[in-house]
Design a protein around this motif. Structure first.
Motif, short mmCIF file in Angstrom:
data_model
loop_
_atom_site.label_atom_id
_atom_site.label_comp_id
_atom_site.label_asym_id
_atom_site.label_seq_id
_atom_site.Cartn_x
_atom_site.Cartn_y
_atom_site.Cartn_z
N SER A 27 0.71 -1.29 -0.06
CA SER A 27 0.13 0.18 -0.03
C SER A 27 0.86 1.36 0.22
O SER A 27 0.35 2.42 -0.58
N ARG A 28 2.05 1.19 0.39
CA ARG A 28 2.92 2.31 0.26
C ARG A 28 3.68 2.71 -1.00
O ARG A 28 4.48 3.44 -1.14
N SER A 29 3.38 1.79 -1.98
CA SER A 29 3.83 2.08 -3.27
C SER A 29 3.24 3.24 -3.90
O SER A 29 2.24 3.83 -3.82
N VAL A 30 4.15 4.19 -4.60
CA VAL A 30 4.08 5.58 -5.06
C VAL A 30 3.34 5.46 -6.49
O VAL A 30 2.86 6.57 -6.92
N ASP A 31 3.56 4.40 -7.39
CA ASP A 31 2.86 4.31 -8.75
C ASP A 31 3.00 2.71 -9.01
O ASP A 31 3.34 1.93 -8.45
N VAL A 32 2.37 2.58 -10.34
CA VAL A 32 2.10 1.17 -10.67
C VAL A 32 3.58 0.45 -10.89
O VAL A 32 3.47 -0.66 -10.40
N CYS A 33 4.62 1.12 -11.56
CA CYS A 33 5.98 0.37 -11.48
C CYS A 33 6.43 0.08 -9.93
O CYS A 33 6.93 -1.07 -9.96
N ASP A 34 6.33 0.98 -9.11
CA ASP A 34 6.72 0.54 -7.82
C ASP A 34 6.00 -0.39 -7.21
O ASP A 34 6.58 -1.46 -6.52
N LEU A 35 4.74 -0.60 -7.47
CA LEU A 35 3.69 -1.66 -7.04
C LEU A 35 4.20 -2.99 -7.57
O LEU A 35 4.41 -3.96 -6.82
N GLU A 36 4.62 -3.01 -9.05
CA GLU A 36 4.84 -4.31 -9.69
C GLU A 36 6.06 -4.60 -9.07
O GLU A 36 6.45 -5.96 -8.84
N ARG A 37 7.29 -3.59 -8.85
CA ARG A 37 8.52 -4.26 -8.00
C ARG A 37 8.38 -4.64 -6.94
O ARG A 37 9.01 -5.84 -6.50
N ARG A 38 7.38 -4.07 -5.81
CA ARG A 38 7.17 -4.61 -4.56
C ARG A 38 6.44 -6.07 -4.88
O ARG A 38 6.84 -7.03 -3.73
N ILE A 39 5.57 -6.08 -5.51
CA ILE A 39 5.03 -7.58 -5.81
C ILE A 39 5.93 -8.72 -6.10
O ILE A 39 6.17 -9.70 -5.46
N HIS A 40 6.99 -8.16 -7.13
CA HIS A 40 7.87 -9.10 -7.47
C HIS A 40 8.84 -9.43 -6.34
O HIS A 40 9.16 -10.67 -6.12
N GLU A 41 9.12 -8.49 -5.62
CA GLU A 41 9.92 -8.80 -4.38
C GLU A 41 9.41 -9.78 -3.44
O GLU A 41 9.92 -10.57 -3.00
N LEU A 42 8.27 -9.56 -3.21
CA LEU A 42 7.31 -10.42 -2.22
C LEU A 42 7.41 -11.77 -2.71
O LEU A 42 7.40 -12.71 -2.25
N GLU A 43 6.92 -12.02 -4.23
CA GLU A 43 6.99 -13.22 -4.74
C GLU A 43 8.13 -13.97 -4.77
O GLU A 43 7.96 -15.27 -4.59
N TYR A 44 9.23 -13.49 -4.99
CA TYR A 44 10.55 -14.09 -5.02
C TYR A 44 11.40 -14.07 -3.71
O TYR A 44 12.54 -14.37 -3.90
N ARG A 45 10.96 -13.47 -2.66
CA ARG A 45 11.77 -13.55 -1.49
C ARG A 45 12.13 -14.86 -1.00
O ARG A 45 11.18 -15.67 -1.12
N GLY A 46 13.45 -15.08 -0.53
CA GLY A 46 13.99 -16.17 0.03
C GLY A 46 14.29 -17.08 -1.20
O GLY A 46 14.92 -18.10 -0.84
N ASN A 47 14.33 -16.67 -2.48
CA ASN A 47 14.61 -17.68 -3.51
C ASN A 47 16.21 -17.09 -4.02
O ASN A 47 16.32 -16.10 -3.73
#
Length: 68
Positions: A27-47
């Motif tokens: 929810s703290r993402s500033v735009d769509v690109c930032d949101l996509e980057r954050r989603i990617h980070e969460l999906e692949y964390r620990g990988n």
């Protein structure tokens, strides 16, 4: 309710679940690109291949052929 149960509820009531923390982070993402980057980070964390999606990190054997 037992005293021990009340004690445990009091201790753990302040802890947020990982899902709540992730939603707050997104929810703290500033735009769509930032949101996509954050989603990617969460999906692949620990990988071990965090920067690459799974299909790019482990291509199939038949995806490339030898040059000669």
């Amino acid at each position: 309710m037992s005293t021990f149960t009340k004690f445990l509820q009091k201790i753990f009531s302040g802890l947020e679940s990982q899902e709540q923390l992730d939603e707050e982070y997104l929810s703290r993402s500033v735009d769509v690109c930032d949101l996509e980057r954050r989603i990617h980070e969460l999906e692949y964390r620990g990988n071990e291949h965090e920067s690459l999606p799974l299909h790019a990190a482990f291509p199939g054997l038949n995806s490339r052929k030898a040059l000669w």
